[in-house]
Design an enzyme around this catalytic site. Structure first.
Site, short mmCIF file in Angstrom:
data_model
loop_
_atom_site.label_atom_id
_atom_site.label_comp_id
_atom_site.label_asym_id
_atom_site.label_seq_id
_atom_site.Cartn_x
_atom_site.Cartn_y
_atom_site.Cartn_z
N HIS A 16 -2.44 -4.72 -3.47
CA HIS A 16 -3.20 -2.80 -3.39
C HIS A 16 -4.15 -3.45 -2.97
O HIS A 16 -4.22 -1.99 -1.74
CB HIS A 16 -2.91 -2.53 -4.87
CG HIS A 16 -1.76 -1.48 -4.91
ND1 HIS A 16 -0.94 -2.21 -6.44
CD2 HIS A 16 -0.38 -1.26 -4.92
CE1 HIS A 16 0.28 -1.80 -6.53
NE2 HIS A 16 0.83 -1.24 -5.51
N ARG A 89 6.19 -4.29 2.31
CA ARG A 89 6.22 -6.03 1.96
C ARG A 89 7.82 -6.80 2.89
O ARG A 89 7.13 -7.97 3.28
CB ARG A 89 6.31 -6.13 0.91
CG ARG A 89 5.56 -5.85 -0.58
CD ARG A 89 5.37 -5.66 -1.56
NE ARG A 89 5.95 -4.59 -2.27
CZ ARG A 89 6.09 -3.79 -2.71
NH1 ARG A 89 6.09 -4.85 -3.52
NH2 ARG A 89 6.99 -2.55 -3.17
N SER A 127 3.58 -4.75 -8.62
CA SER A 127 3.24 -4.62 -10.30
C SER A 127 4.40 -5.02 -11.50
O SER A 127 4.07 -6.02 -12.70
CB SER A 127 3.20 -3.22 -10.40
OG SER A 127 2.13 -2.76 -9.47
P1 ADP Z 1 5.77 2.94 -6.05
O1 ADP Z 1 6.39 3.19 -7.66
O2 ADP Z 1 5.25 4.22 -5.42
O3 ADP Z 1 6.00 2.84 -4.62
P2 ADP Z 1 3.42 1.70 -6.26
O4 ADP Z 1 1.82 1.11 -7.05
O5 ADP Z 1 4.59 0.36 -6.62
O6 ADP Z 1 3.95 2.54 -6.77
O7 ADP Z 1 3.27 1.00 -4.65
C1 ADP Z 1 2.08 1.80 -4.08
C2 ADP Z 1 2.38 1.39 -2.65
O8 ADP Z 1 2.18 -0.01 -2.12
C3 ADP Z 1 3.48 1.13 -2.00
O9 ADP Z 1 3.60 1.73 -0.16
C4 ADP Z 1 4.19 0.02 -1.77
O10 ADP Z 1 4.92 -0.24 -0.44
C5 ADP Z 1 2.33 -0.34 -1.85
N1 ADP Z 1 2.86 -2.13 -1.99
C6 ADP Z 1 3.14 -2.54 -3.54
N2 ADP Z 1 2.69 -4.02 -3.36
C7 ADP Z 1 2.39 -4.64 -2.47
C8 ADP Z 1 1.80 -5.58 -1.87
N3 ADP Z 1 1.38 -6.34 -2.59
N4 ADP Z 1 1.23 -5.66 -0.89
C9 ADP Z 1 1.46 -4.32 0.15
N5 ADP Z 1 1.63 -2.65 -0.36
C10 ADP Z 1 2.31 -3.01 -1.82
#
Ligand code: ADP
Length: 159
Positions: A16, A89, A127
């Site tokens: 993130h 991803r 996460s």
């Molecule tokens: P959600 O529940 O909305 O998917 P997340 O907190 O899991 O929320 O993810 C928020 C955003 O960040 C999403 O677009 C997700 O694809 C992206 N994301 C999550 N992990 C990564 C990562 N390791 N690298 C790049 N983008 C990520």
């Protein structure tokens, strides 16, 4: 350009943070928005998730940490966002993200969804993976900032 990067951030990971850094360089203002709709199923409270994000973004002057509930598109309209940023991803992210992007476009023609491809260093990281590793006592170093590792381990230990 005003961008909004929405997510659960439960908790924020290095993946993130990489997207936040890159998106903040592309935009004049970047709102990192914590979704609070389904807070009951989250590991960290909204306050904790906001605190983590505040702390990892204080070096980026054009990043603002906010929270919202309800529909993302309504919140994006309210703050006059031009674009929604999402991270991709792997192919497995694509189907859901495509559906959301099309739905949001239907609900509001003016706001575009921009996808940023995850740095290959972080493309394995989520996460939920972090929490699973913590649950079994695995080493989280290099996956998220050290102070958040301590909080994740403490939270998992209490459960
Ligand atoms: P959600 O529940 O909305 O998917 P997340 O907190 O899991 O929320 O993810 C928020 C955003 O960040 C999403 O677009 C997700 O694809 C992206 N994301 C999550 N992990 C990564 C990562 N390791 N690298 C790049 N983008 C990520």
């Amino acid at each position: 350009m005003r961008a909004i990067y929405p997510g659960s951030f439960d908790p924020v990971t290095n993946g993130h943070i990489d997207i936040i850094k890159r998106a903040s360089m592309l935009s004049d203002e970047l709102y990192v928005a914590v979704l609070t709709n389904s807070d009951k199923s989250q590991t960290f409270s909204v306050e904790e998730r906001l605190r983590f994000l505040e702390s990892v973004t204080n070096e980026f002057p054009n990043v603002k940490i906010v929270f919202f509930d309800g529909l993302l598109i309504d919140y994006a309209k309210k703050i006059n966002a031009d674009v929604i940023i999402r991270g991709l991803r792997a192919v497995s992210d694509y189907e859901y993200e495509l559906q959301m992007a099309i739905a949001n476009k239907k609900l509001c023609q003016e706001i575009e969804t921009l996808f940023m491809v995850s740095d290959s260093k972080w493309s394995f990281l989520s996460s939920s993976l972090v929490k699973e590793i913590a649950m079994f006592g695995g080493d989280l170093h290099g996956m998220l900032p050290d102070f958040i590792i301590n909080e994740v381990e403490a939270k998992v230990r209490r459960r």
